[in-house]
Structures are given as C-alpha cells and as structure tokens.
Motif scaffolding. Structure first.
Motif, mmCIF file in Angstrom:
data_model
loop_
_atom_site.group_PDB
_atom_site.id
_atom_site.type_symbol
_atom_site.label_atom_id
_atom_site.label_comp_id
_atom_site.label_asym_id
_atom_site.label_seq_id
_atom_site.Cartn_x
_atom_site.Cartn_y
_atom_site.Cartn_z
ATOM 1 N N ALA A 87 0.833 -1.214 0.000
ATOM 2 C CA ALA A 87 0.000 0.000 0.000
ATOM 3 C C ALA A 87 0.865 1.259 0.000
ATOM 4 N N VAL A 88 1.898 1.295 0.814
ATOM 5 C CA VAL A 88 2.793 2.458 0.871
ATOM 6 C C VAL A 88 3.527 2.621 -0.449
ATOM 7 N N THR A 89 3.983 1.521 -1.008
ATOM 8 C CA THR A 89 4.697 1.575 -2.283
ATOM 9 C C THR A 89 3.792 2.104 -3.385
ATOM 10 N N GLU A 90 2.557 1.677 -3.376
ATOM 11 C CA GLU A 90 1.616 2.163 -4.387
ATOM 12 C C GLU A 90 1.373 3.662 -4.224
ATOM 13 N N LYS A 91 1.243 4.119 -2.986
ATOM 14 C CA LYS A 91 1.043 5.553 -2.743
ATOM 15 C C LYS A 91 2.276 6.349 -3.181
ATOM 16 N N ALA A 92 3.463 5.840 -2.868
ATOM 17 C CA ALA A 92 4.696 6.518 -3.275
ATOM 18 C C ALA A 92 4.794 6.582 -4.789
ATOM 19 N N HIS A 93 4.408 5.513 -5.433
ATOM 20 C CA HIS A 93 4.435 5.497 -6.896
ATOM 21 C C HIS A 93 3.473 6.536 -7.451
ATOM 22 N N ASP A 94 2.266 6.570 -6.909
ATOM 23 C CA ASP A 94 1.268 7.538 -7.373
ATOM 24 C C ASP A 94 1.764 8.977 -7.184
ATOM 25 N N LEU A 95 2.375 9.253 -6.033
ATOM 26 C CA LEU A 95 2.900 10.597 -5.790
ATOM 27 C C LEU A 95 4.017 10.950 -6.764
ATOM 28 N N THR A 96 4.884 9.994 -7.019
ATOM 29 C CA THR A 96 5.990 10.248 -7.939
ATOM 30 C C THR A 96 5.480 10.500 -9.352
ATOM 31 N N VAL A 97 4.478 9.743 -9.746
ATOM 32 C CA VAL A 97 3.890 9.952 -11.072
ATOM 33 C C VAL A 97 3.271 11.351 -11.148
ATOM 34 N N LYS A 98 2.618 11.786 -10.087
ATOM 35 C CA LYS A 98 2.031 13.134 -10.065
ATOM 36 C C LYS A 98 3.117 14.206 -10.163
ATOM 37 N N ILE A 99 4.208 13.983 -9.447
ATOM 38 C CA ILE A 99 5.312 14.947 -9.491
ATOM 39 C C ILE A 99 5.888 15.011 -10.903
ATOM 40 N N HIS A 100 6.061 13.860 -11.535
ATOM 41 C CA HIS A 100 6.545 13.850 -12.921
ATOM 42 C C HIS A 100 5.597 14.652 -13.813
ATOM 43 N N ALA A 101 4.319 14.453 -13.622
ATOM 44 C CA ALA A 101 3.337 15.167 -14.447
ATOM 45 C C ALA A 101 3.393 16.669 -14.184
ATOM 46 N N GLU A 102 3.529 17.070 -12.914
ATOM 47 C CA GLU A 102 3.593 18.482 -12.565
ATOM 48 C C GLU A 102 4.802 19.165 -13.210
ATOM 49 N N PHE A 103 5.941 18.478 -13.236
ATOM 50 C CA PHE A 103 7.149 19.051 -13.811
ATOM 51 C C PHE A 103 7.220 18.847 -15.321
ATOM 52 N N GLY A 104 6.266 18.126 -15.860
ATOM 53 C CA GLY A 104 6.276 17.863 -17.296
ATOM 54 C C GLY A 104 7.466 17.009 -17.699
ATOM 55 N N ASN A 105 7.864 16.131 -16.833
ATOM 56 C CA ASN A 105 9.045 15.311 -17.066
ATOM 57 C C ASN A 105 8.725 14.160 -18.014
ATOM 58 N N THR A 106 9.225 14.274 -19.219
ATOM 59 C CA THR A 106 9.094 13.163 -20.157
ATOM 60 C C THR A 106 10.473 12.628 -20.508
ATOM 61 N N GLU A 107 11.496 13.430 -20.262
ATOM 62 C CA GLU A 107 12.858 13.069 -20.619
ATOM 63 C C GLU A 107 13.337 11.814 -19.882
ATOM 64 N N HIS A 108 13.030 11.701 -18.600
ATOM 65 C CA HIS A 108 13.523 10.592 -17.793
ATOM 66 C C HIS A 108 12.456 9.530 -17.549
ATOM 67 N N ASP A 109 11.354 9.651 -18.238
ATOM 68 C CA ASP A 109 10.240 8.745 -18.016
ATOM 69 C C ASP A 109 10.636 7.287 -18.254
ATOM 70 N N SER A 110 11.362 6.996 -19.324
ATOM 71 C CA SER A 110 11.715 5.606 -19.621
ATOM 72 C C SER A 110 12.696 5.062 -18.582
ATOM 73 N N GLU A 111 13.638 5.923 -18.101
ATOM 74 C CA GLU A 111 14.560 5.482 -17.051
ATOM 75 C C GLU A 111 13.803 5.116 -15.782
ATOM 76 N N CYS A 112 12.848 5.931 -15.414
ATOM 77 C CA CYS A 112 12.059 5.666 -14.218
ATOM 78 C C CYS A 112 11.272 4.367 -14.361
ATOM 79 N N LYS A 113 10.698 4.166 -15.527
ATOM 80 C CA LYS A 113 9.930 2.938 -15.748
ATOM 81 C C LYS A 113 10.818 1.708 -15.656
ATOM 82 N N GLU A 114 12.037 1.795 -16.165
ATOM 83 C CA GLU A 114 12.977 0.666 -16.078
ATOM 84 C C GLU A 114 13.344 0.397 -14.625
ATOM 85 N N ASP A 115 13.614 1.466 -13.891
ATOM 86 C CA ASP A 115 13.959 1.303 -12.478
ATOM 87 C C ASP A 115 12.791 0.708 -11.694
ATOM 88 N N VAL A 116 11.612 1.179 -11.985
ATOM 89 C CA VAL A 116 10.421 0.672 -11.311
ATOM 90 C C VAL A 116 10.266 -0.816 -11.577
#
Length: 144
Positions: A87-116
């Motif tokens: 549950a905590v991991t899912e919440k952390a993931h959701d928050l991180t995804v929101k932060i990526h969206a807020e910053f408009g981060n598409t450059e590191h999106d594939s790196e994050c997905k690989e790490d995830v």
C-alpha cells in the motif's frame, strides 16, 4: 472391551499402566505406522515406563503447539506487513507519477519505468517507483 483395542485416553490421565500403554500403542499405530509392537506394548512394556514416556510425548506435543501458534502469528504479521508495504509503495508510486506530471518530465520517463520494473521484480511486488538523480521527483525528496 479388551485393553488393546481401547484408544488412548482423551483426558490424558496417565496414572494407570493401561492408560500409558494405550497412549504408546496409539502413538505407534498413528504416528509411527507400526502395528507389530502391539502385543509387546500390552504384555511386556512396563506400565510406569509407558506412563512416563506418554507424559514426555505429551509435553513435546504441547511445546510444539505453542511453537506452531507463535509461527502462525508471525506468518500473519508478515502478511500484514507485506500488505502495508504494498500500500505504501503504491502511494509513493502515485505521488511520484504526479510529481513527474507536474514538472512535465518526459525526458527521464523511460529510465524511471525501467527502475520501477527492476525494483518490483527484486521485491516481488507488482508496482514500485524509483528514479535516478536526474529526475525532478528524486531531487525534491519524493523518491520512495
């Protein structure tokens, strides 16, 4: 009913030779799967020895029951902690995804997905999130 056909006493009162012998005979029959000692147990085995042995085995069974209850409780706690972690991991993931969206981060999106994906595979969890230091979410401390 002959003594040899009686099951071990359910009250576990080993104050008579027959009770001790019945317990030992039942132990040989049910646990050890041996029937060939029945005559020896009822005709030659010392009654006081049978009672002492029966009491010893009952003490072992009681300790085993306590240990099993402890193990069951610990297994339950592990299950609860695994659910909480998921549950905590899912919440952390959701928050991180929101932060990526807020910053408009598409450059590191594939790196994050690989790490995830790598983290989830290692932890046996279906979802997780982490990112490298270049990720905006990682720089502001939102990294799980």
């Amino acid at each position: 009913m002959p003594t040899e056909n009686k099951p071990a006493e359910s009250g576990l009162n080993f104050n008579t030779p027959d009770a001790g012998r019945a317990y030992i005979a039942d132990l040989f029959k049910t646990v050890l799967k041996r029937h060939d000692y029945r005559q020896y147990i009822y005709e030659r085995l010392a009654g006081d020895f049978a009672c002492t042995l029966a009491e010893h085995f009952e003490a072992i069974k009681a300790r085993e029951a306590v240990l099993q209850a402890d193990l069951d409780a610990r297994d339950q706690r592990v299950d609860e902690l695994e659910q909480a972690l998921a549950a905590v991991t899912e919440k952390a993931h959701d928050l991180t995804v929101k932060i990526h969206a807020e910053f408009g981060n598409t450059e590191h999106d594939s790196e994050c997905k690989e790490d995830v994906a790598a983290l989830y595979a290692m932890a046996g969890i279906t979802q997780s999130h982490t990112c490298r230091s270049s990720c905006p979410a990682g720089r502001i401390g939102a990294k799980p």
